[in-house]
Design a protein around this motif. Structure first.
Motif, mmCIF file in Angstrom:
data_model
loop_
_atom_site.group_PDB
_atom_site.id
_atom_site.type_symbol
_atom_site.label_atom_id
_atom_site.label_comp_id
_atom_site.label_asym_id
_atom_site.label_seq_id
_atom_site.Cartn_x
_atom_site.Cartn_y
_atom_site.Cartn_z
ATOM 1 N N THR A 766 22.905 16.822 50.828
ATOM 2 C CA THR A 766 23.823 17.358 49.831
ATOM 3 C C THR A 766 23.393 18.774 49.470
ATOM 4 O O THR A 766 22.201 19.059 49.345
ATOM 5 C CB THR A 766 23.814 16.495 48.552
ATOM 6 O OG1 THR A 766 24.348 15.207 48.849
ATOM 7 C CG2 THR A 766 24.646 17.125 47.448
ATOM 8 N N ALA A 767 24.362 19.623 49.295
ATOM 9 C CA ALA A 767 24.132 20.946 48.717
ATOM 10 C C ALA A 767 25.052 21.088 47.519
ATOM 11 O O ALA A 767 26.258 20.824 47.627
ATOM 12 C CB ALA A 767 24.409 22.042 49.736
ATOM 13 N N GLU A 768 24.486 21.478 46.397
ATOM 14 C CA GLU A 768 25.283 21.618 45.179
ATOM 15 C C GLU A 768 24.940 22.935 44.513
ATOM 16 O O GLU A 768 23.763 23.279 44.343
ATOM 17 C CB GLU A 768 25.016 20.453 44.227
ATOM 18 C CG GLU A 768 25.831 20.523 42.938
ATOM 19 C CD GLU A 768 25.749 19.237 42.128
ATOM 20 O OE1 GLU A 768 26.164 18.185 42.665
ATOM 21 O OE2 GLU A 768 25.255 19.275 40.996
ATOM 22 N N LEU A 769 25.953 23.671 44.118
ATOM 23 C CA LEU A 769 25.772 24.929 43.401
ATOM 24 C C LEU A 769 26.230 24.733 41.970
ATOM 25 O O LEU A 769 27.381 24.374 41.716
ATOM 26 C CB LEU A 769 26.572 26.050 44.067
ATOM 27 C CG LEU A 769 26.355 27.453 43.477
ATOM 28 C CD1 LEU A 769 24.920 27.915 43.711
ATOM 29 C CD2 LEU A 769 27.345 28.440 44.085
ATOM 30 N N GLN A 770 25.323 24.969 41.041
ATOM 31 C CA GLN A 770 25.601 24.805 39.611
ATOM 32 C C GLN A 770 25.630 26.193 38.975
ATOM 33 O O GLN A 770 24.634 26.920 39.010
ATOM 34 C CB GLN A 770 24.527 23.937 38.964
ATOM 35 C CG GLN A 770 24.392 22.561 39.612
ATOM 36 C CD GLN A 770 23.116 21.835 39.204
ATOM 37 O OE1 GLN A 770 22.318 22.337 38.416
ATOM 38 N NE2 GLN A 770 22.920 20.647 39.756
ATOM 39 N N VAL A 771 26.766 26.556 38.413
ATOM 40 C CA VAL A 771 26.972 27.910 37.904
ATOM 41 C C VAL A 771 27.221 27.853 36.392
ATOM 42 O O VAL A 771 28.279 27.400 35.946
ATOM 43 C CB VAL A 771 28.158 28.599 38.595
ATOM 44 C CG1 VAL A 771 28.298 30.033 38.092
ATOM 45 C CG2 VAL A 771 27.997 28.563 40.109
ATOM 46 N N PRO A 772 26.249 28.301 35.572
ATOM 47 C CA PRO A 772 26.521 28.399 34.132
ATOM 48 C C PRO A 772 27.649 29.400 33.878
ATOM 49 O O PRO A 772 27.665 30.484 34.443
ATOM 50 C CB PRO A 772 25.188 28.902 33.552
ATOM 51 C CG PRO A 772 24.165 28.596 34.600
ATOM 52 C CD PRO A 772 24.886 28.701 35.917
ATOM 53 N N VAL A 773 28.594 29.025 33.036
ATOM 54 C CA VAL A 773 29.748 29.875 32.784
ATOM 55 C C VAL A 773 29.696 30.505 31.400
ATOM 56 O O VAL A 773 29.911 31.710 31.241
ATOM 57 C CB VAL A 773 31.057 29.076 32.953
ATOM 58 C CG1 VAL A 773 32.258 29.904 32.515
ATOM 59 C CG2 VAL A 773 31.213 28.628 34.398
ATOM 60 N N ALA A 774 29.398 29.701 30.388
ATOM 61 C CA ALA A 774 29.456 30.237 29.030
ATOM 62 C C ALA A 774 28.600 29.410 28.103
ATOM 63 O O ALA A 774 28.397 28.208 28.308
ATOM 64 C CB ALA A 774 30.895 30.260 28.527
ATOM 65 N N GLU A 775 28.103 30.069 27.097
ATOM 66 C CA GLU A 775 27.455 29.419 25.968
ATOM 67 C C GLU A 775 28.129 29.936 24.706
ATOM 68 O O GLU A 775 28.201 31.147 24.493
ATOM 69 C CB GLU A 775 25.959 29.738 25.938
ATOM 70 C CG GLU A 775 25.187 29.179 27.120
ATOM 71 C CD GLU A 775 23.707 29.534 27.055
ATOM 72 O OE1 GLU A 775 23.324 30.274 26.115
ATOM 73 O OE2 GLU A 775 22.948 29.093 27.934
ATOM 74 N N PHE A 776 28.647 29.033 23.913
ATOM 75 C CA PHE A 776 29.330 29.473 22.711
ATOM 76 C C PHE A 776 29.238 28.383 21.650
ATOM 77 O O PHE A 776 28.962 27.225 21.955
ATOM 78 C CB PHE A 776 30.803 29.814 22.991
ATOM 79 C CG PHE A 776 31.606 28.674 23.554
ATOM 80 C CD1 PHE A 776 32.299 27.813 22.724
ATOM 81 C CD2 PHE A 776 31.669 28.460 24.934
ATOM 82 C CE1 PHE A 776 33.034 26.763 23.242
ATOM 83 C CE2 PHE A 776 32.403 27.413 25.454
ATOM 84 C CZ PHE A 776 33.097 26.564 24.610
ATOM 85 N N GLY A 777 29.448 28.801 20.430
ATOM 86 C CA GLY A 777 29.363 27.869 19.323
ATOM 87 C C GLY A 777 30.726 27.360 18.914
ATOM 88 O O GLY A 777 31.584 28.129 18.505
ATOM 89 N N PHE A 778 30.952 26.078 19.063
ATOM 90 C CA PHE A 778 32.129 25.421 18.502
ATOM 91 C C PHE A 778 31.613 24.136 17.855
ATOM 92 O O PHE A 778 31.390 23.145 18.526
ATOM 93 C CB PHE A 778 33.169 25.109 19.576
ATOM 94 C CG PHE A 778 34.312 24.270 19.053
ATOM 95 C CD1 PHE A 778 35.195 24.790 18.125
ATOM 96 C CD2 PHE A 778 34.472 22.961 19.471
ATOM 97 C CE1 PHE A 778 36.226 24.011 17.631
ATOM 98 C CE2 PHE A 778 35.508 22.176 18.989
ATOM 99 C CZ PHE A 778 36.393 22.709 18.066
ATOM 100 N N LEU A 779 31.354 24.221 16.583
ATOM 101 C CA LEU A 779 30.680 23.164 15.836
ATOM 102 C C LEU A 779 29.226 23.047 16.279
ATOM 103 O O LEU A 779 28.319 23.093 15.475
ATOM 104 C CB LEU A 779 31.409 21.820 15.986
ATOM 105 C CG LEU A 779 32.891 21.812 15.615
ATOM 106 C CD1 LEU A 779 33.451 20.399 15.724
ATOM 107 C CD2 LEU A 779 33.119 22.368 14.219
#
Length: 845
Positions: A766-779
């Motif tokens: 298996t090859a998997e690419l994990q891409v962080p997109v955003a960090e934001f505050g909602f509650l």
């Protein structure tokens, strides 16, 4: 969207907190009094009070009339010197003409500490609101109570700071604000020290003195008096930085000087009080005391160090003294020190304090027993002499003397109270002698240190297990300590080639295990369990771990229950592990063997098997999360014969009831930076199992299996993570069908049904690419990312693999709090010719 907007509006209404109170315009220099509320922003309406508690909101919102501080005349005239305080409470320091220090500390707090990453979230808003749990006048009450029991203490007074040009650079920050001014314990060069002390130091300066020579000592009875008064006032925040220490005469014992009383009489409420079940420091100010763990949250190491020499009669004596001294009139007078406007709003406080006063003996007994279970004793870096006398099966006497023979510690330990005593001799050429004819029920450990140590056990129990154990005898070098002067001075330990803090070495913890997954084969699978960890002396990372985990697959109405056990040995990498499991979800499909096994309705290929497994093993720890292990494998399986099923019409070897027993050798090596949400490192899990012709096994067969995972953070923007996994399995000999090398499901090729293909060998990757997109505050601080994967696998039977590689691919996204380790991930990929959705906690692997 409408529902989200409604939630936001409701929470905004509950948690909206305006700026801190400040008189505008501020009073002028020369004004006698001013009327101000400590913090109207905490008042709140019914909704906030329902969720976050009443706390002391009414007091914070009530205007009080207090004097205006004139720094040109107070204490003969004060000169501001610097800002002070921590991250929560701002303060300004002053000097008088003689060099004595004072501090003006704001009553309100600008910030409340929250875990990293939760800044700007609902957690920070709740934390800021819970300043209202602090009693704005409690420090003055505390001073009066301490005065009644002869504890050296600061005496704060409420003032409003005027708009005074003498404040200089601090004028804008403090003008017009309500605060308390008090003497800051110190010893000027040419004037008497605080309370008449000839020396005043802080805890960080005191600890090295105690470590250096037995001539330096703390008055433990005075400290115990102060600590029981802390508990009377519900003050759990007595960390080492909240103490000063004064010496009243040359060579005398250091007297405790408690300071910073903002947590006295603290009272949490609402959901926060409910959360106190998980966080013991969220205590309530009630007629009964909260749990001891909460009241010692920030003080436990200092308590252990200072109080280790006091026997139970001293505790009883101090408790009785406090009950006599803290009379009803004393309590009423102390409460009268707060502004009268506050006293009118809290008529029940006197009854609470008096009820807690009456319970001081019982609380002292709980405190004593909380510390007495495992006791650390610390000698010094000078030359010390230790004598351990085994009085009988119950009592052990420990005495410490200086090189000149002057005793500076003596205590008799009772096995009914204490299970273990650890005596750290530390540096110097120390000598310890064990005498006696008894075999005590409690364990005594004598730990040498750097220097030439003479540790002798001449007791009749010498050489037996338990009793007294001696460590680091003879000439010893290389013992290291942390950089900071720790209160509980324990040497660093060598953990697999790295010198580290010893960590927890007593007590334990109980924590839940929670998880969730959803697949086409099993349906929704909730995972619930309990994890129990116990800690011990020189057992890393724990002394024992026991876990019980239950899972239920709603799609096939089947259970799996797993028990885990890990027992560690003191100072050894060898440990005992065990796995016990009853499962109905190990084998759920069977289509025969081969890489081109037939298609058809899934129901036709269903298999229902129940497995019981027991695998104890001896393991050699190669690292914090790495083991080499060897042990027997015992497994019994029962496969149901369901009409109109492929497995019933073509029963394979192992069908029905089948028992097998063998031996497994394994390597589990986890070199990832963390076990959940890894961003780099290598994971290897490999086993070799041999099953001889025993029980229901017709002829010997063996199984080789290995899986590896590699995690790489790519050096490009947003730092995506490339996760690679490869696995292989080979079965030798004539094997039961459930031991086949299968592919299909989350562990190999995700688009395939579980156990879709089986053979005597299998490969998958298996090859998997994990891409962080955003960090934001909602509650809450959310972490969102995308991932995509590609799987491939095939099986072999007698060396043949018709049909080649079975491939699959998919995409998905995750939503977590702070990081992917807390995420719920949604995965979309082909399954049975259509797009399937899989849901689980965490990422795929």
């Amino acid at each position: 969207m409408m529902r989200r907007a409604i939630v936001v509006l409701i929470l905004s209404a509950i948690l909206a907190v305006p700026a801190a109170a400040q008189l505008d315009p501020p009073p002028k220099v020369g004004d006698k009094t001013a009327t101000v509320a400590a913090g109207t922003r905490y008042q709140g309406g019914g909704l906030r009070r329902f969720f976050l508690g009443d706390t002391y909101r009414d007091l914070w919102a009530t205007p009080i009339t207090v004097p205006v501080l004139n720094i040109s005349t107070y204490a003969g005239g004060l000169r501001p010197t610097k800002m002070g305080g921590g991250a929560q409470t701002k303060s300004v320091r002053f000097l008088d003409a003689r060099g004595s220090e004072y501090v003006f500390r704001l009553v309100d707090k600008d910030n409340q500490s929250v875990p990293e990453g939760f800044e700007g979230s609902i957690i920070e808003s709740i934390s800021r609101d819970q300043v209202s749990a602090h009693h704005p006048g409690s420090a003055m009450v505390a001073a009066e109570l301490l005065d009644a029991v002869d504890i050296l203490h600061v005496t704060p007074r409420l003032f409003v700071m005027p708009d005074d040009p003498l404040l200089g650079e601090f004028r804008e920050e403090f003008a017009g604000k309500l605060g308390m001014i008090e003497a800051y314990p110190n010893k000027p060069d040419n004037a008497p020290g605080f309370g008449g002390a000839i020396e005043v130091i802080d805890t960080d300066s005191l600890m090295p003195l105690l470590d250096r020579t037995p001539a330096e000592r703390i008055d433990p009875r005075a400290y115990l008096t102060a600590r029981l008064m802390d508990m009377l006032m519900n003050d759990w925040d007595r960390h080492p930085g909240n103490w000063k220490w004064g010496r009243m005469q040359a060579g005398g014992a250091w007297q405790p000087i408690p300071r910073d009383r903002d947590k006295a009489m603290i009272e949490y409420g609402g959901m926060v009080a409910v959360a106190g079940k998980a966080s013991p420091k969220l205590v309530r100010f009630r007629e009964t005391y909260p749990k001891m763990r909460g009241l010692t949250w920030n003080s436990l190491e200092l308590d252990r160090r200072v109080l280790s020499g006091l026997e139970k009669p001293v505790w009883d004596s101090v408790a009785a003294f406090l009950v006599r001294r803290v009379t009803d009139p004393v309590i009423d007078n102390a409460l009268g020190a707060m502004p009268p406007e506050y006293l009118k709003l809290t008529p029940g406080v006197a009854a609470i304090v008096k009820a807690r006063r009456d319970q001081i003996p019982e609380q002292a007994d709980r405190f004593y027993r909380y510390l007495a279970g495992v006791v650390d004793l610390h000698a010094t870096d000078a030359t010390d002499r230790a004598s351990i006398t085994l009085m009988d099966d119950r009592f052990v006497d420990v005495e410490l003397r200086s090189e000149r023979g002057t005793p500076y510690f003596h205590r008799r330990f009772d096995a009914l109270e204490t299970s273990e005593v650890r005596l750290y001799l530390h540096g110097g050429d120390d000598r310890a002698t064990v005498r006696g004819t008894a075999s005590p029920a409690l364990q005594v450990r004598v730990i040498g240190g750097n220097g030439t140590n003479q540790l002798t056990d001449s007791s009749s129990s010498a050489g037996r297990s338990g009793g007294v154990r001696l460590y680091e005898n003879g000439t010893v070098t290389g013992i290291e300590y942390g950089k900071d002067p720790h209160v509980n001075r324990r040497p660093l330990v060598d953990m697999w080639g790295h010198m580290q803090e010893p960590g927890k070495d007593r007590g334990g913890k109980l924590s839940p295990i929670v998880g969730l997954s959803a697949t086409g084969d099993l349906g929704v699978v909730p995972r619930l369990g309990i994890n129990i960890v116990k800690y011990g002396f020189r057992t890393w990372p724990y002394a024992s771990r026991t876990a019980l985990i239950g899972e239920y697959a709603t799609g096939i109405q089947a259970f799996r229950v797993t028990g885990l056990l890990d027992r560690r040995r003191e100072g050894s990498s060898l440990h005992l592990t065990a796995v016990a499991r009853m499962s109905e979800i190990e084998i759920v499909n069977f289509r025969g063997l081969g890489n081109d096994s037939p298609d058809g309705p899934l129901e036709f290929f269903e298999a229902r098997q129940r497995q019981w497994l027991l695998h104890p093993a001896m393991a050699l720890a190669l690292g914090p999360r790495s083991d080499l292990f060897l042990g027997p494998m015992i497994q019994y399986s029962s496969t149901d014969s369901i009409p109109d099923r492929f497995i019933s019409e073509n029963p394979p070897y192992g069908f029905g009831d089948f028992g097998q027993a063998g031996l497994r050798l394994g390597l589990y090596s986890d070199g990832r930076n963390r076990s959940r949400d890894p961003t780099r490192g290598l994971l290897i899990d490999a086993t070799a199992t041999l099953y001889p012709a025993l029980w229901d096994v017709n002829s010997t067969f063996g199984v080789l299996s290995a899986t590896g995972g590699l995690y790489i953070t790519l050096p490009v923007p947003v730092h995506p993570i490339l996760a690679l996994r490869a696995g292989a399995k080979k079965v030798f000999g004539d094997f039961p069908f459930h031991e086949a090398a299968f592919i299909g499901g989350r562990g190999s090729v995700r688009r395939l049904d579980r156990e879709r293909y089986g053979g005597d060998a299998a490969l998958h990757g298996t090859a998997e690419l994990q891409v962080p997109v955003a960090e934001f505050g909602f509650l809450l601080p959310l972490d969102v990312g995308l991932f995509g994967y590609a799987d491939a696998g095939r099986v072999y039977l007698d060396g043949e693999s018709p049909g080649g590689w079975h491939r699959g691919a998919g995409v998905g996204f995750w939503v977590g709090v702070l990081n992917p380790a807390t995420a719920i991930s949604f995965e979309f990929g082909d399954q049975r010719g259509r797009t399937g959705v899989r849901i689980r906690t965490g990422l795929s692997f």
